[in-house]
Design an enzyme around this catalytic site. Structure first.
Site, PDB file in Angstrom:
ATOM      1  N   SER A  74       0.831  -1.195   0.000  1.00 26.65           N
ATOM      2  CA  SER A  74       0.000   0.000   0.000  1.00 26.65           C
ATOM      3  C   SER A  74       0.862   1.240   0.000  1.00 26.65           C
ATOM      4  O   SER A  74       2.023   1.226   0.388  1.00 26.65           O
ATOM      5  CB  SER A  74      -0.894   0.006   1.230  1.00 26.65           C
ATOM      6  N   LYS A  75       0.238   2.298  -0.458  1.00 28.29           N
ATOM      7  CA  LYS A  75       0.888   3.592  -0.555  1.00 28.29           C
ATOM      8  C   LYS A  75       1.439   4.052   0.789  1.00 28.29           C
ATOM      9  O   LYS A  75       2.451   4.726   0.847  1.00 28.29           O
ATOM     10  CB  LYS A  75      -0.175   4.597  -1.008  1.00 28.29           C
ATOM     11  N   ARG A  76       0.725   3.670   1.852  1.00 28.38           N
ATOM     12  CA  ARG A  76       1.110   4.171   3.163  1.00 28.38           C
ATOM     13  C   ARG A  76       2.517   3.730   3.556  1.00 28.38           C
ATOM     14  O   ARG A  76       3.204   4.394   4.307  1.00 28.38           O
ATOM     15  CB  ARG A  76       0.108   3.742   4.230  1.00 28.38           C
ATOM     16  N   GLN A  77       2.938   2.560   3.041  1.00 25.63           N
ATOM     17  CA  GLN A  77       4.258   2.065   3.448  1.00 25.63           C
ATOM     18  C   GLN A  77       5.353   2.349   2.411  1.00 25.63           C
ATOM     19  O   GLN A  77       6.437   1.814   2.507  1.00 25.63           O
ATOM     20  CB  GLN A  77       4.167   0.570   3.754  1.00 25.63           C
ATOM     21  N   GLY A  78       5.068   3.152   1.430  1.00 27.69           N
ATOM     22  CA  GLY A  78       6.115   3.473   0.449  1.00 27.69           C
ATOM     23  C   GLY A  78       5.499   3.775  -0.900  1.00 27.69           C
ATOM     24  O   GLY A  78       4.282   3.807  -1.055  1.00 27.69           O
TER      25      GLY A  78
END
Ligand code: GLU
Ligand code: ZN
Length: 386
Positions: free
Chosen positions: A252-256
């Site tokens: 997911s975007k949240r982790q990179g």
């Protein structure tokens, strides 16, 4: 058999690294077998379609070296390759299913659907259409259609039994029909859903291998049924394992970064990113790790793709990029470096000089922009000495 594969993105924004992997595997498989790889734009969800996304997908694929034989802007004998230009065909095919008794008009309002969904949720049951309109009297349906009442077309899914199909990666898969909804095929706005549009296109575009993400595996029984209802032969299926964060959650975007363009902007080399992405789920069966695109074409096989999720490990990508930088020619690095120097106004150096700077620094950088940071004093005289 003349192998034909496709990459079928929805133009909802950037190209996701998972999309790049799907495109790459489809491309590699087609090229390995001397077949054709095509690009098809799936823009049937008008609300999610983003202007400029098609051009972005095409230029990002070109950057990665993934070329298509047929597609938007390229042509081919199976076009148009943009779904919004094929609406008539989907309507014709949906009507055929209604006439054969495999699909039906549904006039349920969204309020009614919301209500049954709320009840099902309260009962902790998976949301599922209650098939209210499945057996409406034909005169009643005709009357409603005459009055232009809003409607969708749904496919009939058997109420019991099991769909058994084979997947190149997963082997034999069995899914019970009682977990499968009477899927909407044509929406109330007249656009088809993915399920109808993709399948009609894969059929008429003579796709031999449908290579796509694992998120479509649970929908495959609907697709197998649709092929049967139409009397068409289904292609081979290969559902690619999920991409995961290092903590095993869904990438997911949240982790990179998940957009290919972000890695490009950060200065990763296309060949390094492609090599890295090729290994997200596939391996050659030995310890070799560095593969050019041509070598990947030679070695690739769908059978060597694993079933379990593939971890997107940024350090591994950095390692790949370093490997490629260490072995890259001056020309290759200069091709990327020069526009960056120019942007800084540091472009007053000869290639020979820049070549010696590259040799000094290339063992120590991970991505090209680091040449500018680590090597600033080679490119511009210091302006202050404090
Ligand atoms: N448009 C679908 C998506 O972007 C394509 C899936 C497929 O490859 O069939 O997820
Ligand atoms: Zn209904």
């Amino acid at each position: 058999m003349n192998v034909r594969t496709r990459f079928a993105p929805s133009p909802t924004g950037y190209l996701h690294v998972g999309g790049l992997r799907t495109a790459l595997y489809s491309f590699l498989y087609a090229k390995k077998h001397g077949g054709s790889f095509l690009l098809r734009i799936e823009d049937t969800d008008q609300a999610r379609t983003v202007p400029g996304a098609v051009d972005n997908i095409i230029s990002t694929l070109a950057w990665a070296g993934i070329t298509f034989d047929e597609g938007p802007g390229k042509g081919g004998n199976y076009g148009p390759y943009i779904q919004s230009e094929r609406l008539e065909l989907y309507h014709k095919q949906a009507k055929e299913l209604v006439e054969k008794g495999h699909a039906y008009y549904c006039f349920c309002s969204s309020e009614r659907l919301d209500k049954i969904r709320a009840i099902q949720m309260a009962q902790k049951r998976p949301p599922c259409y209650d098939r209210h309109c499945r057996d409406l009297a034909p005169e009643f349906v005709a009357e409603k259609l005459r009055n232009n009442e809003p409607h969708v077309i749904r496919m009939k899914v058997p109420l019991e039994g099991e769909c058994v199909f084979s997947d190149i990666i997963r082997g034999t898969v069995a899914i019970n029909y009682n977990n499968v909804d009477d899927q909407v095929l044509i929406k109330s706005d007249g656009f088809p859903t993915y399920h109808l549009a993709y399948l009609v296109d894969d059929h008429f575009m003579e796709i031999t291998h449908t290579i796509r993400g694992e998120e479509w595996l649970p929908s495959t029984p609907k697709h197998i049924l649709l092929y049967q209802y139409f009397g068409w032969q289904a292609p081979a299926f290969a559902h690619l394992p999920l991409l995961l964060n290092p903590d095993k959650s869904k990438l997911s975007k949240r982790q990179g970064d998940v957009a290919v363009e972000d890695y490009r902007a950060k200065g990763y080399l296309a060949e390094a990113l492609v090599n890295f992405v090729a290994f997200l789920g596939w391996n050659p069966g030995d310890t070799r790790e560095i593969f050019s695109l041509d070598e990947l074409i030679k070695e690739f096989s769908l059978e060597r793709i694993g079933k379990s999720g593939a971890i997107f490990n940024l350090e591994k990508l950095q390692w790949y990029n370093q490997q490629y930088l260490h072995h890259a020619s001056h020309e290759r690095i200069l091709k990327e470096l020069k526009p960056m120097l120019k942007e800084k106004g540091w472009d007053n150096h000869s290639d020979v000089y820049l070549g010696s700077v590259i040799d000094l620094l290339k063992e120590r950088v991970t991505v090209i922009p680091e040449f500018l940071i680590n090597g600033q004093f080679f490119f511009v005289a210091p302006t202050s000495y404090d």
